[in-house]
Design a protein around this motif. Structure first.
Motif, short mmCIF file in Angstrom:
data_model
loop_
_atom_site.label_atom_id
_atom_site.label_comp_id
_atom_site.label_asym_id
_atom_site.label_seq_id
_atom_site.Cartn_x
_atom_site.Cartn_y
_atom_site.Cartn_z
N UNK A 71 53.05 34.21 33.96
CA UNK A 71 51.63 34.18 34.32
C UNK A 71 51.45 34.45 35.81
N UNK A 72 50.35 35.14 36.11
CA UNK A 72 49.85 35.28 37.48
C UNK A 72 48.38 34.88 37.46
N UNK A 73 48.00 33.90 38.29
CA UNK A 73 46.64 33.37 38.22
C UNK A 73 45.68 34.01 39.22
N UNK A 74 46.16 34.87 40.11
CA UNK A 74 45.25 35.72 40.89
C UNK A 74 44.96 36.91 40.00
N UNK A 75 44.07 36.69 39.03
CA UNK A 75 43.93 37.61 37.90
C UNK A 75 42.87 38.68 38.15
N UNK A 76 42.92 39.70 37.31
CA UNK A 76 42.12 40.91 37.52
C UNK A 76 41.60 41.42 36.18
N UNK A 77 40.32 41.73 36.12
CA UNK A 77 39.75 42.32 34.90
C UNK A 77 38.82 43.48 35.27
N UNK A 78 38.62 44.35 34.30
CA UNK A 78 37.67 45.45 34.44
C UNK A 78 36.61 45.34 33.35
N UNK A 79 35.35 45.27 33.75
CA UNK A 79 34.24 45.23 32.81
C UNK A 79 33.33 46.43 33.09
N UNK A 80 33.47 47.44 32.26
CA UNK A 80 32.73 48.67 32.53
C UNK A 80 33.23 49.28 33.82
N UNK A 81 32.35 49.47 34.75
CA UNK A 81 32.71 50.04 36.05
C UNK A 81 32.98 48.96 37.10
N UNK A 82 32.88 47.70 36.68
CA UNK A 82 33.03 46.59 37.61
C UNK A 82 34.43 46.01 37.53
N UNK A 83 35.08 45.89 38.68
CA UNK A 83 36.40 45.28 38.77
C UNK A 83 36.27 43.90 39.40
N UNK A 84 36.84 42.90 38.74
CA UNK A 84 36.74 41.52 39.22
C UNK A 84 38.12 40.92 39.39
N UNK A 85 38.35 40.27 40.53
CA UNK A 85 39.58 39.53 40.71
C UNK A 85 39.28 38.20 41.39
N UNK A 86 39.87 37.14 40.88
CA UNK A 86 39.64 35.80 41.42
C UNK A 86 40.92 34.98 41.33
N UNK A 87 41.00 33.96 42.17
CA UNK A 87 42.02 32.95 42.01
C UNK A 87 41.58 32.02 40.89
N UNK A 88 42.33 32.01 39.82
CA UNK A 88 41.94 31.27 38.62
C UNK A 88 42.68 29.94 38.52
N UNK A 89 42.14 29.08 37.64
CA UNK A 89 42.72 27.76 37.37
C UNK A 89 42.88 27.61 35.87
N UNK A 90 44.03 27.11 35.42
CA UNK A 90 44.25 26.90 34.00
C UNK A 90 44.85 25.52 33.76
N UNK A 91 44.76 25.04 32.51
CA UNK A 91 45.26 23.71 32.19
C UNK A 91 45.72 23.64 30.75
N UNK A 92 46.55 22.65 30.47
CA UNK A 92 46.93 22.30 29.10
C UNK A 92 46.91 20.78 28.97
N UNK A 93 46.34 20.27 27.86
CA UNK A 93 46.35 18.84 27.60
C UNK A 93 47.64 18.46 26.90
N UNK A 94 48.22 17.33 27.29
CA UNK A 94 49.51 16.88 26.78
C UNK A 94 49.40 15.42 26.36
N UNK A 95 49.85 15.13 25.16
CA UNK A 95 49.85 13.75 24.71
C UNK A 95 50.92 12.95 25.44
N UNK A 96 50.52 11.87 26.10
CA UNK A 96 51.46 11.06 26.88
C UNK A 96 51.24 9.58 26.57
#
Length: 233
Positions: A71-96
């Motif tokens: 994974x790389x979280x400085x992610x990049x997408x293209x929507x039509x003619x618009x290019x977007x890149x952001x520093x993203x945040x992700x998570x996973x819940x874990x039973x503890x």
């Protein structure tokens, strides 16, 4: 005799259990070799909390630490003619379990041929929220007090140089903990790589008395076996 020794060894407390993270190496994602994709959620395991999404690469720029994807979280997408890149945040819940010790580890690397300014990764262990917490609540809880890593891997070279981070974390009172990763550094679509994420529950190290009792039991079994052999001659 061998069966006796095996039985005693199996009776000893296990020091670790299986990885509690689901899809910790990101192999469970539909990304073909030589390509990349951005996901809001990866099959219900990892979820985007903020930013463009979770970018999973498969042999685009550098090799994985485990398997073929990472994974790389400085992610990049293209929507039509618009290019977007952001520093993203992700998570996973874990039973503890409340008060249980866990060993958290993951591999990270600076992206190939990049400056130090664009690489950065933070990790948080949130053990104060119940299952089903909202993205906003998880982000709010992923504060300095729950940060376990603030990594600056430096500039990237011509090949991936993977490093392993490891820390002890505790289960909270709610029965659920959240493992959160956040990209930092310049938001320019080039960021730190992440792979091989693990959370292993760690049993307490047995007290010396436990091993002493095992030794006494083994001596007793050996003595009984010797007496039996003597009586058969």
């Amino acid at each position: 005799m061998r069966n006796i020794l095996i039985a005693l060894l199996l009776s000893a407390p296990a020091l670790a259990q299986a990885n509690l993270v689901t899809n910790g190496s990101f192999e469970d994602s539909a990304v073909a070799a030589g390509s990349w994709s951005v996901f809001q959620s990866i099959n219900g395991t990892w979820s985007t909390l903020a930013g463009t999404g979770i970018e999973v690469q498969n042999g685009v720029a550098g090799l994985a630490s485990d398997g073929t994807k990472f994974v790389e979280l400085d992610s990049h997408t293209n929507t039509g003619s618009t290019s977007t890149n952001t520093n993203s945040t992700m998570a996973q819940s874990i039973g503890t379990t409340n008060g249980q010790n866990y060993n958290l580890s993951f591999d990270y690397a600076a992206r190939l041929n990049t400056s130090a300014a664009t690489n950065g990764l933070q990790a948080f262990w949130v053990n104060t929220l119940s299952a089903g917490a909202t993205a906003a609540n998880i982000i709010a809880a992923a504060a300095p007090g729950s940060m376990i890593a603030n990594l600056s891997p430096g500039a990237g070279g011509s090949s991936n140089v993977w490093h392993t981070f490891s820390a002890n974390v505790l289960g909270g009172t709610t029965g659920t903990s959240y493992l959160v990763f956040k990209a930092t550094g310049t938001a320019d679509t080039y960021g730190t790589y992440l792979d091989n994420v693990r959370v292993d529950s760690v049993a307490p190290v047995p007290e010396p008395e436990t091993y002493a009792l095992m030794g006494i039991g083994l001596v007793g079994l050996l003595a009984a076996r010797r007496r039996k052999l003597l009586h058969t001659h």
